[in-house]
Design an enzyme around this catalytic site. Structure first.
Site, PDB file in Angstrom:
ATOM      1  N   ASP A  18      -4.690   5.789  10.537  1.00 17.80           N
ATOM      2  CA  ASP A  18      -3.685   5.439  10.266  1.00 17.80           C
ATOM      3  C   ASP A  18      -2.482   6.301  10.124  1.00 17.80           C
ATOM      4  O   ASP A  18      -2.144   7.529   9.884  1.00 17.80           O
ATOM      5  CB  ASP A  18      -4.379   5.481   8.636  1.00 17.80           C
ATOM      6  CG  ASP A  18      -3.146   5.391   8.083  1.00 17.80           C
ATOM      7  OD1 ASP A  18      -1.867   4.947   8.082  1.00 17.80           O
ATOM      8  OD2 ASP A  18      -3.322   5.381   6.722  1.00 17.80           O
TER       9      ASP A  18
ATOM     10  N   SER B 245       1.242  -1.161  -0.228  1.00 14.61           N
ATOM     11  CA  SER B 245       0.204  -0.290   0.510  1.00 14.61           C
ATOM     12  C   SER B 245       1.016   1.143  -0.417  1.00 14.61           C
ATOM     13  O   SER B 245       0.068   2.782  -0.260  1.00 14.61           O
ATOM     14  CB  SER B 245      -0.819  -0.061   1.135  1.00 14.61           C
ATOM     15  OG  SER B 245      -0.409  -0.309   2.183  1.00 14.61           O
TER      16      SER B 245
ATOM     17  N   HIS C 215       0.506   5.062   5.792  1.00 14.53           N
ATOM     18  CA  HIS C 215       0.246   5.961   5.168  1.00 14.53           C
ATOM     19  C   HIS C 215      -0.048   7.431   5.333  1.00 14.53           C
ATOM     20  O   HIS C 215       0.426   8.532   6.459  1.00 14.53           O
ATOM     21  CB  HIS C 215      -0.846   5.715   3.994  1.00 14.53           C
ATOM     22  CG  HIS C 215      -1.070   3.829   4.519  1.00 14.53           C
ATOM     23  ND1 HIS C 215      -1.826   2.920   5.215  1.00 14.53           N
ATOM     24  CD2 HIS C 215      -0.479   3.230   3.209  1.00 14.53           C
ATOM     25  CE1 HIS C 215      -1.739   2.602   4.934  1.00 14.53           C
ATOM     26  NE2 HIS C 215      -0.953   1.750   3.991  1.00 14.53           N
TER      27      HIS C 215
END
Length: 417
Positions: free
Chosen positions: A391, A141, A394
């Site tokens: 998160d 990712s 990211h």
């Protein structure tokens, strides 16, 4: 005397005339030869990008000695090229603006290496340099995060057209910038080697990695790619069993099995080594570019679902935060494997270029650039919560990861020039 002088003068004029005719005949004879040559050996547009004022000006700005790893984040008054509403390819979980993140200071910092300058990203130049070419982001990712940053940056110049996607998972997608005949793809391959991912659907609570085989999801299309950006790391932290030559090599965090616990640093090295070996074996003599984006540290403070899991609002100052052991080791593996592979290509006078996009330190110093709770829309619309998804791995788009693509452009410039 007069007669001899007149004779010599006529002779010289005749000689000059003959010489001029000979030159003219030679020039005329070259025209059909040139036409035959270009008919048999046409110039490929994929090898000759358009030469524009932008390209010429930027060719003077490449700095092959630039060390992008060491530097600091400095305040900037330049606004991002795009925002959460102007770019339609941002994954929802990284669209911090649209999801209601109230602060915007994280958007106004630029990475400044110690010994050089990185120009702001120029989408026109990037597209010109890779015209008629295919750029593939391959990995997990984080590869997708960097890909979506690049798409947003390039979309400020030319609109990408989505030409392929795999059902609803979007792990394999492809876009085309028709104006430049540029293709950009993302290929999901979180180990780069052959593997089975743990998931509820598969019934596996651990990953399976086959370390001596490159993942066919990208390896089968290797010759279609001109620029490959590999980015992996975080999936290696999960429980896994490792195989080599069809036998169990060991495992990581698998107490329920009777396998030797061997950790993951050496396994990570084997995966990078297998990947670069596959690329070298296939493309050594090809004019292509392979880039390995180094490990990007996470910034969790406490539990992942606790309020304020990544609370910072500004970058770390130089010297304020040192890299932890794991981040250092992951980066070390990638840098060493890239250097070894590049030297092996050079030793056989190959044309393939292999480089590291060394972002570990610049990523480490940006604890403020993650979505945090804003991975979901308006997480505090009903008041503060004790538990909320965060998160801290990211990056918001726009955000710090755009700087990775500024460095990628510098690498592409060196490759093309």
């Amino acid at each position: 005397m007069g007669t001899n002088h007149h004779y010599a003068q006529n002779h010289q004029q005749n000689a000059n005339c003959f010489t001029k005719k000979l030159i003219a005949w030679a020039l005329y004879s070259l025209i059909p030869l040139a036409l035959i040559h270009f008919y048999l050996f046409p110039i490929s547009p994929a090898q000759t990008p358009p030469i524009t004022e932008t390209t010429i000006e930027h060719s003077k700005q490449t700095n092959p000695q630039c060390d992008y790893f060491n530097g600091t984040w400095v305040k900037s008054t330049i606004n991002p090229l795009y925002n959460g509403k102007s770019c339609g390819t941002i994954k929802k979980g990284q669209n911090c603006m649209v999801h209601g993140r109230p602060d915007s200071g994280y958007l106004h910092w630029r990475w400044k290496p110690e010994n050089c300058q990185i120009p702001p990203f120029d989408p026109t130049l990037f597209l010109e340099l890779i015209n008629n070419r295919h750029v593939a982001f391959i990995g997990d990712s984080m590869a997708r995060n960097q890909l979506e940053s690049l798409l947003c940056l390039l979309s400020t110049k030319s609109e990408p057209e989505l030409v392929y996607r795999d059902s609803e998972e979007n792990k394999f997608r492809r876009w085309v910038f028709k104006e430049y005949n540029v293709t950009v793809s993302v290929v999901w391959s979180p180990f780069l080697v052959k593997g089975l991912e743990k998931s509820a659907a598969s019934g596996l609570n651990h990953n399976k990695l086959y370390l001596d085989s490159a993942d066919e999801k990208w390896a089968s299309d290797l010759n279609k790619f001109d620029v490959m950006v590999f980015s992996i790391g975080h999936w290696f932290l999960h429980p896994a069993i490792y195989y080599e030559r069809e036998r169990v090599l060991g495992c990581h965090h698998c107490p329920e099995f009777n396998h030797t616990e061997i950790g993951f640093f050496g396994i990570f090295r084997k995966a990078i080594n297998t990947t670069l070996k596959k690329v070298k074996d296939e493309l050594n003599m090809s004019d292509k570019l392979v880039v390995v984006t180094t490990f990007s540290p996470a910034h969790f403070e406490g539990e992942w679902d606790s309020a304020g899991a990544c609370p910072k609002k500004v970058p770390y100052k130089q010297g304020e935060k040192e890299m932890e052991y794991m981040d250092t080791e992951m980066r070390k593996v990638e840098i060493e494997e890239v250097m070894t592979a590049a030297k092996e290509v050079e030793a056989i006078k190959g044309r393939l270029r292999i480089e590291a996009l060394d972002v570990t330190r610049l990523a480490l110093m940006r604890p403020d650039g993650h979505p945090g709770p804003y991975m979901n829309p308006n997480p505090f619309s009903e008041g503060k919560k004790e538990r909320v998804q965060n998160d801290c791995v990211h990056w918001c788009l726009p955000g710090p990861i755009d700087s990775w693509n500024e460095i990628l452009l510098e690498i592409v410039k060196r490759w093309r020039y």
